[in-house]
Motif scaffolding. Sequence first.
Motif, PDB file in Angstrom:
ATOM      1  N   LYS A  93     -49.248  27.456 -83.496  1.00 42.46           N
ATOM      2  CA  LYS A  93     -49.486  28.264 -82.309  1.00 42.46           C
ATOM      3  C   LYS A  93     -50.086  27.391 -81.198  1.00 42.46           C
ATOM      4  O   LYS A  93     -50.794  26.422 -81.480  1.00 42.46           O
ATOM      5  CB  LYS A  93     -50.426  29.424 -82.627  1.00 42.46           C
ATOM      6  N   ILE A  94     -49.813  27.745 -79.961  1.00 42.31           N
ATOM      7  CA  ILE A  94     -50.311  27.003 -78.804  1.00 42.31           C
ATOM      8  C   ILE A  94     -51.670  27.577 -78.416  1.00 42.31           C
ATOM      9  O   ILE A  94     -51.770  28.773 -78.093  1.00 42.31           O
ATOM     10  CB  ILE A  94     -49.324  27.116 -77.634  1.00 42.31           C
ATOM     11  N   PRO A  95     -52.743  26.788 -78.452  1.00 46.92           N
ATOM     12  CA  PRO A  95     -54.062  27.325 -78.116  1.00 46.92           C
ATOM     13  C   PRO A  95     -54.173  27.672 -76.635  1.00 46.92           C
ATOM     14  O   PRO A  95     -53.636  26.963 -75.774  1.00 46.92           O
ATOM     15  CB  PRO A  95     -55.014  26.182 -78.496  1.00 46.92           C
ATOM     16  N   LEU A  96     -54.867  28.771 -76.345  1.00 46.16           N
ATOM     17  CA  LEU A  96     -55.094  29.229 -74.974  1.00 46.16           C
ATOM     18  C   LEU A  96     -56.592  29.239 -74.705  1.00 46.16           C
ATOM     19  O   LEU A  96     -57.374  29.778 -75.499  1.00 46.16           O
ATOM     20  CB  LEU A  96     -54.507  30.628 -74.772  1.00 46.16           C
ATOM     21  N   PHE A  97     -56.988  28.654 -73.581  1.00 40.62           N
ATOM     22  CA  PHE A  97     -58.404  28.477 -73.263  1.00 40.62           C
ATOM     23  C   PHE A  97     -58.768  29.226 -71.985  1.00 40.62           C
ATOM     24  O   PHE A  97     -57.959  29.352 -71.066  1.00 40.62           O
ATOM     25  CB  PHE A  97     -58.726  26.992 -73.070  1.00 40.62           C
ATOM     26  N   VAL A  98     -60.000  29.688 -71.934  1.00 45.18           N
ATOM     27  CA  VAL A  98     -60.582  30.247 -70.718  1.00 45.18           C
ATOM     28  C   VAL A  98     -61.899  29.538 -70.491  1.00 45.18           C
ATOM     29  O   VAL A  98     -62.805  29.619 -71.331  1.00 45.18           O
ATOM     30  CB  VAL A  98     -60.814  31.768 -70.828  1.00 45.18           C
ATOM     31  N   GLY A  99     -61.988  28.780 -69.412  1.00 47.71           N
ATOM     32  CA  GLY A  99     -63.195  28.001 -69.164  1.00 47.71           C
ATOM     33  C   GLY A  99     -63.449  26.965 -70.229  1.00 47.71           C
ATOM     34  O   GLY A  99     -64.604  26.651 -70.534  1.00 47.71           O
ATOM     35  N   GLY A 100     -62.386  26.441 -70.825  1.00 44.91           N
ATOM     36  CA  GLY A 100     -62.519  25.421 -71.859  1.00 44.91           C
ATOM     37  C   GLY A 100     -62.794  25.954 -73.240  1.00 44.91           C
ATOM     38  O   GLY A 100     -62.882  25.177 -74.199  1.00 44.91           O
TER      39      GLY A 100
ATOM     40  N   SER B 167     -54.180  32.390 -78.734  1.00 45.05           N
ATOM     41  CA  SER B 167     -53.104  31.432 -79.000  1.00 45.05           C
ATOM     42  C   SER B 167     -51.770  32.097 -78.698  1.00 45.05           C
ATOM     43  O   SER B 167     -51.650  33.324 -78.709  1.00 45.05           O
ATOM     44  CB  SER B 167     -53.148  30.942 -80.452  1.00 45.05           C
ATOM     45  N   LEU B 168     -50.765  31.258 -78.437  1.00 48.58           N
ATOM     46  CA  LEU B 168     -49.429  31.742 -78.106  1.00 48.58           C
ATOM     47  C   LEU B 168     -48.447  31.274 -79.170  1.00 48.58           C
ATOM     48  O   LEU B 168     -48.342  30.077 -79.446  1.00 48.58           O
ATOM     49  CB  LEU B 168     -49.005  31.225 -76.732  1.00 48.58           C
ATOM     50  N   ARG B 169     -47.736  32.219 -79.772  1.00 56.70           N
ATOM     51  CA  ARG B 169     -46.702  31.900 -80.751  1.00 56.70           C
ATOM     52  C   ARG B 169     -45.349  31.943 -80.054  1.00 56.70           C
ATOM     53  O   ARG B 169     -45.014  32.935 -79.396  1.00 56.70           O
ATOM     54  CB  ARG B 169     -46.731  32.893 -81.911  1.00 56.70           C
ATOM     55  N   VAL B 170     -44.567  30.875 -80.189  1.00 58.21           N
ATOM     56  CA  VAL B 170     -43.265  30.773 -79.522  1.00 58.21           C
ATOM     57  C   VAL B 170     -42.219  30.340 -80.543  1.00 58.21           C
ATOM     58  O   VAL B 170     -42.365  29.284 -81.169  1.00 58.21           O
ATOM     59  CB  VAL B 170     -43.305  29.754 -78.364  1.00 58.21           C
TER      60      VAL B 170
ATOM     61  N   PHE C  82     -42.296  35.834 -78.769  1.00 57.04           N
ATOM     62  CA  PHE C  82     -43.460  35.328 -78.046  1.00 57.04           C
ATOM     63  C   PHE C  82     -44.609  36.292 -78.345  1.00 57.04           C
ATOM     64  O   PHE C  82     -44.475  37.497 -78.122  1.00 57.04           O
ATOM     65  CB  PHE C  82     -43.236  35.294 -76.526  1.00 57.04           C
ATOM     66  N   ALA C  83     -45.712  35.789 -78.856  1.00 54.93           N
ATOM     67  CA  ALA C  83     -46.831  36.660 -79.203  1.00 54.93           C
ATOM     68  C   ALA C  83     -48.152  35.985 -78.861  1.00 54.93           C
ATOM     69  O   ALA C  83     -48.337  34.799 -79.139  1.00 54.93           O
ATOM     70  CB  ALA C  83     -46.799  37.014 -80.690  1.00 54.93           C
ATOM     71  N   VAL C  84     -49.045  36.743 -78.247  1.00 57.61           N
ATOM     72  CA  VAL C  84     -50.391  36.261 -77.929  1.00 57.61           C
ATOM     73  C   VAL C  84     -51.355  36.845 -78.947  1.00 57.61           C
ATOM     74  O   VAL C  84     -51.413  38.069 -79.129  1.00 57.61           O
ATOM     75  CB  VAL C  84     -50.800  36.675 -76.507  1.00 57.61           C
ATOM     76  N   HIS C  85     -52.087  35.966 -79.622  1.00 58.36           N
ATOM     77  CA  HIS C  85     -53.050  36.384 -80.644  1.00 58.36           C
ATOM     78  C   HIS C  85     -54.464  36.046 -80.194  1.00 58.36           C
ATOM     79  O   HIS C  85     -54.707  34.957 -79.661  1.00 58.36           O
ATOM     80  CB  HIS C  85     -52.779  35.668 -81.972  1.00 58.36           C
ATOM     81  N   SER C  86     -55.396  36.960 -80.423  1.00 53.45           N
ATOM     82  CA  SER C  86     -56.807  36.685 -80.171  1.00 53.45           C
ATOM     83  C   SER C  86     -57.366  35.815 -81.289  1.00 53.45           C
ATOM     84  O   SER C  86     -56.906  35.878 -82.434  1.00 53.45           O
ATOM     85  CB  SER C  86     -57.590  37.996 -80.088  1.00 53.45           C
ATOM     86  N   THR C  87     -58.378  35.017 -80.983  1.00 56.20           N
ATOM     87  CA  THR C  87     -59.050  34.235 -82.018  1.00 56.20           C
ATOM     88  C   THR C  87     -59.995  35.112 -82.848  1.00 56.20           C
ATOM     89  O   THR C  87     -60.491  34.668 -83.884  1.00 56.20           O
ATOM     90  CB  THR C  87     -59.857  33.089 -81.390  1.00 56.20           C
ATOM     91  N   LEU C  88     -60.208  36.364 -82.419  1.00 57.16           N
ATOM     92  CA  LEU C  88     -61.155  37.238 -83.114  1.00 57.16           C
ATOM     93  C   LEU C  88     -60.554  37.876 -84.359  1.00 57.16           C
ATOM     94  O   LEU C  88     -61.266  38.197 -85.304  1.00 57.16           O
ATOM     95  CB  LEU C  88     -61.655  38.337 -82.162  1.00 57.16           C
ATOM     96  N   ASP C  89     -59.233  38.118 -84.341  1.00 57.92           N
ATOM     97  CA  ASP C  89     -58.594  38.710 -85.517  1.00 57.92           C
ATOM     98  C   ASP C  89     -57.136  38.287 -85.545  1.00 57.92           C
ATOM     99  O   ASP C  89     -56.644  37.601 -84.653  1.00 57.92           O
ATOM    100  CB  ASP C  89     -58.727  40.243 -85.517  1.00 57.92           C
ATOM    101  N   ARG C  90     -56.418  38.679 -86.577  1.00 52.50           N
ATOM    102  CA  ARG C  90     -55.033  38.264 -86.758  1.00 52.50           C
ATOM    103  C   ARG C  90     -54.036  39.163 -86.038  1.00 52.50           C
ATOM    104  O   ARG C  90     -52.862  38.828 -85.927  1.00 52.50           O
ATOM    105  CB  ARG C  90     -54.692  38.230 -88.257  1.00 52.50           C
TER     106      ARG C  90
ATOM    107  N   VAL D  14     -43.927  34.711 -69.210  1.00 51.54           N
ATOM    108  CA  VAL D  14     -45.088  34.944 -70.066  1.00 51.54           C
ATOM    109  C   VAL D  14     -46.217  33.985 -69.711  1.00 51.54           C
ATOM    110  O   VAL D  14     -47.387  34.380 -69.599  1.00 51.54           O
ATOM    111  CB  VAL D  14     -44.705  34.796 -71.551  1.00 51.54           C
ATOM    112  N   LEU D  15     -45.876  32.714 -69.495  1.00 48.58           N
ATOM    113  CA  LEU D  15     -46.900  31.723 -69.163  1.00 48.58           C
ATOM    114  C   LEU D  15     -47.591  32.058 -67.846  1.00 48.58           C
ATOM    115  O   LEU D  15     -48.824  31.968 -67.726  1.00 48.58           O
ATOM    116  CB  LEU D  15     -46.266  30.328 -69.093  1.00 48.58           C
ATOM    117  N   GLN D  16     -46.817  32.460 -66.835  1.00 49.44           N
ATOM    118  CA  GLN D  16     -47.429  32.795 -65.549  1.00 49.44           C
ATOM    119  C   GLN D  16     -48.287  34.053 -65.664  1.00 49.44           C
ATOM    120  O   GLN D  16     -49.350  34.145 -65.041  1.00 49.44           O
ATOM    121  CB  GLN D  16     -46.364  32.979 -64.471  1.00 49.44           C
ATOM    122  N   PHE D  17     -47.853  35.006 -66.470  1.00 50.35           N
ATOM    123  CA  PHE D  17     -48.660  36.198 -66.715  1.00 50.35           C
ATOM    124  C   PHE D  17     -50.010  35.820 -67.323  1.00 50.35           C
ATOM    125  O   PHE D  17     -51.065  36.337 -66.922  1.00 50.35           O
ATOM    126  CB  PHE D  17     -47.901  37.139 -67.659  1.00 50.35           C
TER     127      PHE D  17
END
Length: 208
Positions: free
Chosen positions: A25-32, A37-40, A60-68, A137-140
């Motif tokens: 999965k591609i990690p997604l950061f906010v303020g570092g 994460s993004l699954r493609v 394409f799926a966006v997953h939170s690091t808090l749960d699956r 999706v990326l721009q969103f």
Amino acid sequence: MTSTAGPGGERYIVQPVDPHNNLQKIPLFVGGVELASLRVVFYLEMDSVETWLKAVRTDFAVHSTLDRTPLLRLEYRADMHSDPIAHWQIHAERGSMSHLLARAHHVRPDVVAKPHDMSSLHFPVGGERFRPCLEDVLQFLVHECGIDAQPNWLDAVESGRVQWRRFQLRTAVRDAQAEAAAVLAQHGWTVTPPAEVRDEYTKIFTRW
């Protein structure tokens, strides 16, 4: 890219992988800070004329690091029959939406099977030809969700989107050649049909 046997023949899978060839999965950061994460994943097969690779499924799926559980999913299935061929699924809840679905469940339980699960809804987004692309999706994620981005990211996203939409336009023209020829003629082009005009793929435009 890996390959498997698909229903239409050889199927190719394109996805980011780790050194052991497992889906990454591609990690997604906010303020570092990594918050999601993004699954493609793209599934490709040869098209009907055995000339080009075409996507038969994308995930394409966006997953939170808090749960699956994913936060949202954009899916496309070329072989979809009951649900929209391309759709968003939103993993969120809202009281007024749940109220609507609960009332509908009592009347049409065959249609609304999970009134308290908004993620069971499939929001149609343009079908096979006009569905959103990965760049959308990326721009969103950057514009609407505040995900960190590299400098000049928008240039790369817009360039990829132009390429995607031009490819889709070419395919749509192939599917509806008479309409394309009529529009060109209206704008001053001289269009000469071939001796044998290929059947139009109207089914592409009727599927939701």
